[in-house]
Scaffold this motif. Structure first.
Motif, PDB file in Angstrom:
ATOM      1  N   ILE A 132      22.609  29.578  19.919  1.00 28.83           N
ATOM      2  CA  ILE A 132      23.840  30.374  19.838  1.00 28.83           C
ATOM      3  C   ILE A 132      23.515  31.814  19.460  1.00 28.83           C
ATOM      4  CG2 ILE A 132      25.926  30.753  18.456  1.00 28.83           C
ATOM      5  CD1 ILE A 132      26.381  28.587  20.462  1.00 28.83           C
ATOM      6  N   SER A 188      25.118  28.174  12.707  1.00 31.06           N
ATOM      7  CA  SER A 188      25.222  27.506  14.016  1.00 31.06           C
ATOM      8  C   SER A 188      23.847  26.966  14.384  1.00 31.06           C
ATOM      9  CB  SER A 188      25.769  28.469  15.073  1.00 31.06           C
ATOM     10  OG  SER A 188      24.967  29.636  15.175  1.00 31.06           O
ATOM     11  N   ASN A 189      23.148  27.656  15.288  1.00 33.96           N
ATOM     12  CA  ASN A 189      21.760  27.314  15.610  1.00 33.96           C
ATOM     13  C   ASN A 189      21.091  28.488  16.329  1.00 33.96           C
ATOM     14  OD1 ASN A 189      22.541  27.176  18.366  1.00 33.96           O
ATOM     15  ND2 ASN A 189      23.023  24.997  18.187  1.00 33.96           N
ATOM     16  N   SER A 240      23.754  33.941  11.615  1.00 36.57           N
ATOM     17  CA  SER A 240      24.252  33.235  12.798  1.00 36.57           C
ATOM     18  C   SER A 240      23.469  31.946  13.035  1.00 36.57           C
ATOM     19  CB  SER A 240      24.146  34.135  14.043  1.00 36.57           C
ATOM     20  OG  SER A 240      24.521  33.440  15.214  1.00 36.57           O
ATOM     21  N   GLU A 278      31.861  30.697  14.182  1.00 33.30           N
ATOM     22  CA  GLU A 278      31.395  31.600  13.114  1.00 33.30           C
ATOM     23  C   GLU A 278      30.026  32.172  13.463  1.00 33.30           C
ATOM     24  OE1 GLU A 278      30.499  31.636   8.272  1.00 33.30           O
ATOM     25  OE2 GLU A 278      31.219  29.786   9.242  1.00 33.30           O
ATOM     26  N   GLY A 279      29.148  31.321  13.984  1.00 32.96           N
ATOM     27  CA  GLY A 279      27.822  31.785  14.395  1.00 32.96           C
ATOM     28  C   GLY A 279      27.898  32.757  15.559  1.00 32.96           C
ATOM     29  N   ARG A 332      32.937  24.956  18.104  1.00 33.46           N
ATOM     30  CA  ARG A 332      32.593  24.563  16.734  1.00 33.46           C
ATOM     31  C   ARG A 332      31.611  25.537  16.085  1.00 33.46           C
ATOM     32  NH1 ARG A 332      29.629  21.539  20.255  1.00 33.46           N
ATOM     33  NH2 ARG A 332      27.424  21.070  19.807  1.00 33.46           N
ATOM     34  N   TYR A 333      30.963  26.350  16.920  1.00 41.41           N
ATOM     35  CA  TYR A 333      30.002  27.329  16.407  1.00 41.41           C
ATOM     36  C   TYR A 333      30.586  28.753  16.404  1.00 41.41           C
ATOM     37  CZ  TYR A 333      26.445  23.679  17.033  1.00 41.41           C
ATOM     38  OH  TYR A 333      25.708  22.530  16.969  1.00 41.41           O
ATOM     39  N   GLU A 351      31.517  25.571  23.137  1.00 45.17           N
ATOM     40  CA  GLU A 351      30.876  25.371  21.832  1.00 45.17           C
ATOM     41  C   GLU A 351      31.696  26.017  20.715  1.00 45.17           C
ATOM     42  OE1 GLU A 351      28.406  23.433  21.700  1.00 45.17           O
ATOM     43  OE2 GLU A 351      27.713  23.389  23.788  1.00 45.17           O
TER      44      GLU A 351
END
Length: 302
Positions: free
Chosen positions: A94, A90-91, A86, A145-146, A142-143, A140
């Motif tokens: 997240i 992502s970061n 994750s 998947e994370g 765009r994240y 968010e």
């Protein structure tokens, strides 16, 4: 006496800080999530074995018990793989925000494992957690998947924690963790050999920086943190320990913002959603403690 208690509280917060720092290390290590967890569990197993030998701890166990611990070992390995996965897609913020949903999953898993009724207010808290997740996903996306990996990681973490609660009724924490780690390493080894790229030169091509952070992760954040948390629980109530560990995402997200402001700064909706989730987790712990306090008072009165 009061001074010793303060030292143990400070030690507990240091352990929670270390837990939050785990996500930062996951961001610093360049290995893929599967290899990262393989090295982490392997190094931690070796360190734990050395500790067992020095402390002369008895680790004998029945086949049936070993099988149960092996299943839990696979679960914790998958939890760490999805957690670090994750972070990588992502970061850290997240991953930590999604990790906070673990208490929501525990409210459903625990009644099944311990065969008790689902508590109504936990369902309400669960719905509020869903609201928090919605705010994060909306702002968010765009994240995504994370987020999915983070939620899976939270579920596996909760399942692992509840199972370990049952295991602690029969075995020591050291014995449980040792066999779980061995099983996790064996499982990941089979996965890499059968479905990954195998143990080729790339798998063992680890930079000095990665070796350093892997050793910190396995020693300080895994072996030491485990042994120290067991020590702290001798002086501080389990409730206080569990409740304090709920601060892990706050420490982690704060560290991520300070160390990686460019990639970790999120929208205002993310932080609102994250703090809704964290608020529910803390409220759940406080409410449980209040109910237990009332029960004990009634027993003392009778």
């Amino acid at each position: 006496m009061q001074n010793d208690k303060l030292k143990n509280y400070l030690h507990l917060h240091l352990l929670v800080f270390i837990a939050g720092f785990t996500a930062i290390i996951g961001k610093l290590i360049t290995l893929n999530a599967v290899s990262l967890v393989w090295y982490r569990m392997l190094i931690a197993t070796v360190l734990m074995f050395i500790y067992i030998k020095i402390a002369k701890i008895n680790i004998s166990i029945s086949r049936k018990a070993f099988f149960k611990l092996a299943i839990a070992g696979i679960i914790i390995a998958l939890h760490w793989i999805t957690f670090f996965g994750s972070i990588q897609v992502s970061n850290a913020s997240i991953a930590l925000a999604m990790f906070s949903t673990g208490a929501f999953f525990a409210s459903f898993i625990e009644p099944i494992i311990y065969k008790r009724k689902i508590i109504t207010y936990e369902i309400v808290f669960g719905l509020i957690v869903v609201l928090g997740i919605y705010l994060i996903v909306r702002s968010e996306f765009r994240y995504i998947e994370g987020m999915i990996l983070g939620v899976i990681s939270a579920f596996l973490s909760s399942l692992f924690a509840v199972l370990n609660g049952k295991f602690l009724e029969e075995h020591s924490a050291t014995k449980i963790s040792f066999y779980e780690f061995i099983s996790g390493v064996f499982f990941i080894t089979l996965y890499i050999a059968m479905f990954g790229d195998g143990f080729n030169a790339n798998h063992f091509n680890v930079s000095l920086s990665d070796w350093f952070w892997l050793f910190v992760l396995a020693s300080v954040c895994t072996a030491y943190a485990f042994i120290a948390s067991v020590h702290v629980m001798r002086f501080i109530s389990p409730y206080t320990v569990v409740l304090t560990y709920n601060l892990e995402p706050i420490y982690g997200i704060g560290l991520a913002l300070i160390l990686f402001p460019e990639s970790e700064t999120m929208s205002s909706s993310f932080y609102i959603g994250a703090f809704i989730i964290l608020g529910v987790v803390l409220s759940n712990g406080i409410l449980k403690n209040w109910k237990n306090f009332k029960k004990n008072k009634i027993k003392e009165t009778n």
